[in-house]
Design a protein around this motif. Structure first.
Motif, PDB file in Angstrom:
ATOM      1  N   ASP A   1       0.830  -1.211   0.000  1.00 39.17           N
ATOM      2  CA  ASP A   1       0.000   0.000   0.000  1.00 39.17           C
ATOM      3  C   ASP A   1       0.865   1.262   0.000  1.00 39.17           C
ATOM      4  N   VAL A   2       1.883   1.275   0.840  1.00 37.05           N
ATOM      5  CA  VAL A   2       2.751   2.446   0.918  1.00 37.05           C
ATOM      6  C   VAL A   2       3.602   2.551  -0.350  1.00 37.05           C
ATOM      7  N   GLY A   3       3.986   1.426  -0.921  1.00 36.53           N
ATOM      8  CA  GLY A   3       4.716   1.437  -2.189  1.00 36.53           C
ATOM      9  C   GLY A   3       3.874   2.025  -3.317  1.00 36.53           C
ATOM     10  N   ALA A   4       2.584   1.689  -3.343  1.00 38.05           N
ATOM     11  CA  ALA A   4       1.684   2.263  -4.354  1.00 38.05           C
ATOM     12  C   ALA A   4       1.543   3.769  -4.148  1.00 38.05           C
ATOM     13  N   LEU A   5       1.456   4.187  -2.882  1.00 39.05           N
ATOM     14  CA  LEU A   5       1.392   5.615  -2.584  1.00 39.05           C
ATOM     15  C   LEU A   5       2.655   6.317  -3.070  1.00 39.05           C
ATOM     16  N   LYS A   6       3.800   5.727  -2.770  1.00 37.85           N
ATOM     17  CA  LYS A   6       5.081   6.309  -3.190  1.00 37.85           C
ATOM     18  C   LYS A   6       5.134   6.452  -4.711  1.00 37.85           C
ATOM     19  N   SER A   7       4.705   5.430  -5.434  1.00 33.27           N
ATOM     20  CA  SER A   7       4.725   5.487  -6.904  1.00 33.27           C
ATOM     21  C   SER A   7       3.833   6.606  -7.428  1.00 33.27           C
ATOM     22  N   SER A   8       2.638   6.743  -6.837  1.00 33.11           N
ATOM     23  CA  SER A   8       1.738   7.796  -7.306  1.00 33.11           C
ATOM     24  C   SER A   8       2.273   9.180  -6.936  1.00 33.11           C
ATOM     25  N   LEU A   9       2.951   9.284  -5.790  1.00 31.51           N
ATOM     26  CA  LEU A   9       3.567  10.554  -5.399  1.00 31.51           C
ATOM     27  C   LEU A   9       4.701  10.925  -6.358  1.00 31.51           C
ATOM     28  N   GLU A  10       5.514   9.946  -6.717  1.00 34.02           N
ATOM     29  CA  GLU A  10       6.612  10.209  -7.650  1.00 34.02           C
ATOM     30  C   GLU A  10       6.081  10.667  -9.002  1.00 34.02           C
ATOM     31  N   ALA A  11       4.985  10.042  -9.454  1.00 32.76           N
ATOM     32  CA  ALA A  11       4.369  10.465 -10.719  1.00 32.76           C
ATOM     33  C   ALA A  11       3.832  11.894 -10.592  1.00 32.76           C
TER      34      ALA A  11
ATOM     35  N   SER B   1       5.947   8.866   8.390  1.00 38.81           N
ATOM     36  CA  SER B   1       6.222   9.293   7.009  1.00 38.81           C
ATOM     37  C   SER B   1       4.932   9.453   6.220  1.00 38.81           C
ATOM     38  N   VAL B   2       3.996   8.560   6.434  1.00 37.93           N
ATOM     39  CA  VAL B   2       2.703   8.657   5.748  1.00 37.93           C
ATOM     40  C   VAL B   2       1.976   9.921   6.202  1.00 37.93           C
ATOM     41  N   GLU B   3       2.067  10.242   7.477  1.00 35.69           N
ATOM     42  CA  GLU B   3       1.431  11.465   7.996  1.00 35.69           C
ATOM     43  C   GLU B   3       2.058  12.718   7.386  1.00 35.69           C
ATOM     44  N   GLN B   4       3.383  12.716   7.215  1.00 31.86           N
ATOM     45  CA  GLN B   4       4.049  13.861   6.580  1.00 31.86           C
ATOM     46  C   GLN B   4       3.561  14.028   5.146  1.00 31.86           C
ATOM     47  N   VAL B   5       3.423  12.908   4.450  1.00 33.63           N
ATOM     48  CA  VAL B   5       2.916  12.956   3.081  1.00 33.63           C
ATOM     49  C   VAL B   5       1.485  13.490   3.077  1.00 33.63           C
ATOM     50  N   LYS B   6       0.679  13.000   4.005  1.00 28.75           N
ATOM     51  CA  LYS B   6      -0.723  13.428   4.077  1.00 28.75           C
ATOM     52  C   LYS B   6      -0.820  14.939   4.276  1.00 28.75           C
ATOM     53  N   THR B   7       0.009  15.482   5.160  1.00 31.19           N
ATOM     54  CA  THR B   7       0.001  16.923   5.428  1.00 31.19           C
ATOM     55  C   THR B   7       0.442  17.712   4.197  1.00 31.19           C
ATOM     56  N   ALA B   8       1.548  17.294   3.581  1.00 34.84           N
ATOM     57  CA  ALA B   8       2.051  17.989   2.391  1.00 34.84           C
ATOM     58  C   ALA B   8       1.047  17.889   1.245  1.00 34.84           C
ATOM     59  N   PHE B   9       0.437  16.731   1.101  1.00 35.37           N
ATOM     60  CA  PHE B   9      -0.536  16.523   0.027  1.00 35.37           C
ATOM     61  C   PHE B   9      -1.784  17.381   0.251  1.00 35.37           C
ATOM     62  N   ALA B  10      -2.206  17.523   1.498  1.00 34.08           N
ATOM     63  CA  ALA B  10      -3.366  18.376   1.801  1.00 34.08           C
ATOM     64  C   ALA B  10      -3.074  19.821   1.408  1.00 34.08           C
ATOM     65  N   ASP B  11      -1.841  20.262   1.645  1.00 32.78           N
ATOM     66  CA  ASP B  11      -1.453  21.616   1.238  1.00 32.78           C
ATOM     67  C   ASP B  11      -1.497  21.760  -0.290  1.00 32.78           C
ATOM     68  N   LEU B  12      -1.071  20.728  -0.991  1.00 35.94           N
ATOM     69  CA  LEU B  12      -1.122  20.767  -2.455  1.00 35.94           C
ATOM     70  C   LEU B  12      -2.568  20.794  -2.936  1.00 35.94           C
TER      71      LEU B  12
ATOM     72  N   LEU C   1       9.392   9.396   2.862  1.00 34.67           N
ATOM     73  CA  LEU C   1       8.615   8.160   2.767  1.00 34.67           C
ATOM     74  C   LEU C   1       9.430   7.076   2.060  1.00 34.67           C
ATOM     75  N   SER C   2      10.107   7.461   1.013  1.00 33.70           N
ATOM     76  CA  SER C   2      10.921   6.512   0.258  1.00 33.70           C
ATOM     77  C   SER C   2      12.017   5.911   1.134  1.00 33.70           C
ATOM     78  N   SER C   3      12.662   6.754   1.910  1.00 37.14           N
ATOM     79  CA  SER C   3      13.724   6.286   2.814  1.00 37.14           C
ATOM     80  C   SER C   3      13.175   5.332   3.864  1.00 37.14           C
ATOM     81  N   THR C   4      12.057   5.698   4.468  1.00 34.18           N
ATOM     82  CA  THR C   4      11.441   4.846   5.487  1.00 34.18           C
ATOM     83  C   THR C   4      10.956   3.531   4.877  1.00 34.18           C
ATOM     84  N   LEU C   5      10.425   3.617   3.682  1.00 32.49           N
ATOM     85  CA  LEU C   5       9.951   2.415   2.991  1.00 32.49           C
ATOM     86  C   LEU C   5      11.101   1.461   2.717  1.00 32.49           C
TER      87      LEU C   5
END
Length: 167
Positions: free
Chosen positions: A63-73, A112-123, A156-160
């Motif tokens: 699940d987190v790998g799929a999130l990472k891939s979509s974030l990279e895209a 790491s997922v929470e950091q992504v969630k916060t940054a993504f909400a800002d976007l 997230l990538s590093s933690t993953l």
């Protein structure tokens, strides 16, 4: 003539000193420095405090790998070149992958997922109501939010990598 050489030498020396100050202030020391005398303690037999990376469950890693891939895209989208629909699609893909990743993330992955969630909400906020007509106006906020998403994605990538061997 002599005065000119002295001034030129002084200016050069000043520039060198300024450059050295900048270079040393931007670097981090490779070894910690100690500012107070060391205290001696009785020897202990406890194990070192460095914990081994926690391995997450395979489902969480997926699940987190799929999130990472979509974030990279998403971070590769350039709205001015790729168009607003490309950005909206990439945002939708991240949103689709965020919920499962958040639900299944292990204790090690959760920060790491929470950091992504916060940054993504800002976007999402920055891109809210985005159209081709207002892209130029919203571009600075989107760019700033995208920078936060890139930073969170790197974390997230590093933690993953640490928590999900083979990811």
């Amino acid at each position: 003539m002599q005065l000119r050489r002295v001034r030129r030498s002084a200016a050069t020396a000043g520039a060198v000193v300024a450059l050295l100050c900048v270079l040393t202030s931007c670097s981090t020391p490779s070894t910690p420095t100690q500012t107070s005398p060391a205290t001696t303690a009785a020897p202990t037999t406890a194990a070192p405090t460095t914990a081994a990376p926690t391995t997450a469950a395979p489902a969480a890693c997926a699940d987190v790998g799929a999130l990472k891939s979509s974030l990279e895209a998403l971070t590769k989208v350039k709205p001015a070149e790729d168009g607003v629909p490309a950005l909206k699609t990439a945002i939708a893909n991240v949103k689709t992958n965020l919920a499962p990743a958040e639900a299944s993330a292990s204790e090690a992955l959760q920060p790491s997922v929470e950091q992504v969630k916060t940054a993504f909400a800002d976007l999402q906020t920055a891109a809210s109501g985005l159209t081709t007509d207002n892209l130029r106006e919203k571009a600075p906020d989107i760019a700033a939010a995208m920078k936060q998403v890139r930073t969170a994605t790197a974390g997230l990538s590093s933690t993953l990598t640490q928590s999900c061997p083979g990811s």
